[in-house]
Design a protein around this motif. Structure first.
Motif, PDB file in Angstrom:
ATOM      1  N   SER A  28       0.812  -1.224   0.000  1.00 58.46           N
ATOM      2  CA  SER A  28       0.000   0.000   0.000  1.00 58.46           C
ATOM      3  C   SER A  28       0.847   1.278   0.000  1.00 58.46           C
ATOM      4  CB  SER A  28      -1.031  -0.012   1.134  1.00 58.46           C
ATOM      5  OG  SER A  28      -0.431  -0.100   2.401  1.00 58.46           O
ATOM      6  N   GLU A  32       0.709   4.112  -2.905  1.00 59.28           N
ATOM      7  CA  GLU A  32       0.420   5.494  -2.513  1.00 59.28           C
ATOM      8  C   GLU A  32       1.466   6.454  -3.075  1.00 59.28           C
ATOM      9  OE1 GLU A  32       0.728   8.346   1.452  1.00 59.28           O
ATOM     10  OE2 GLU A  32       0.945   6.177   1.692  1.00 59.28           O
ATOM     11  N   SER A  46      -2.331   5.561   2.445  1.00 56.49           N
ATOM     12  CA  SER A  46      -2.301   4.114   2.612  1.00 56.49           C
ATOM     13  C   SER A  46      -2.407   3.773   4.090  1.00 56.49           C
ATOM     14  CB  SER A  46      -1.034   3.511   2.003  1.00 56.49           C
ATOM     15  OG  SER A  46       0.113   3.920   2.721  1.00 56.49           O
TER      16      SER A  46
END
Length: 187
Positions: A28, A32, A46
């Motif tokens: 994540s 991001e 994230s």
């Protein structure tokens, strides 16, 4: 007679995106940072469903990000909370993470999708160019997600797995860009 006060209208902006993985140290944050780099002005964030709170990005994924010209410095992992689920689009890395978010935060169900399913979102957006992006996202989140689309977790694995995961995430972010550009939202 006084002159009218000019009305300041904020600039339209791309939809906000929240990327969610397990620990918030690999997949994540990579997505991001890459999205922020590729779409300036984007409100990307994230989080992790079991975040390694306060940890920096995992070194191999940080290296993959640096190799793409993006600075990974300053990132710290954070746990997902209800306030984070106000994003216009929420993308998980696995079907299991998506199921978790749907159970914990049902009010956000029509904004919670799957990163591996982004090609379908891109296809739907291009075929329905007159529809508001919010409606397309809502329809997309109702579609079944085929098995085998999870983004592999490179945590604790070798550099080759980190490179494969980074390449897949880069491809998915690139597929997401035209969707987000098209969905510029007026405040």
């Amino acid at each position: 007679m006084s002159s009218p006060v000019p009305v300041h209208r904020p600039e339209p902006q791309p939809p906000s995106v929240l990327f969610v993985c397990t620990g918030n140290v690999c997949r994540s944050p990579f997505a991001e940072h890459l999205l922020r780099d590729r779409l300036p002005g984007n409100r990307a964030a994230s989080r992790g469903i079991f975040a390694l709170e306060g940890s920096a990005m995992e070194s191999q994924m940080a290296g993959e990000l640096s190799a793409r010209g993006v600075d990974p410095q300053g990132f710290r992992a954070r746990q997902v909370s209800a306030t984070d689920l106000g994003a216009d689009l929420i993308l998980t890395m696995s079907r299991r993470q998506r199921a978790y978010l749907l159970e914990e935060f049902p009010a956000a169900a029509r904004r919670i999708g799957h990163m591996g399913h982004v090609p379908e979102l891109a296809r739907m957006a291009s075929e329905n160019s007159a529809a508001p992006l919010k409606e397309i996202i809502s329809a997309w989140t109702r579609r079944a997600i085929p098995a085998g689309l999870d983004v592999p977790d490179p945590y604790g694995k070798d550099a080759a797995q980190a490179a494969r995961t980074a390449a897949l995430l880069t491809e998915r972010v690139e597929q997401l860009l035209p969707v987000l550009r098209r969905g510029i939202l007026a405040p």
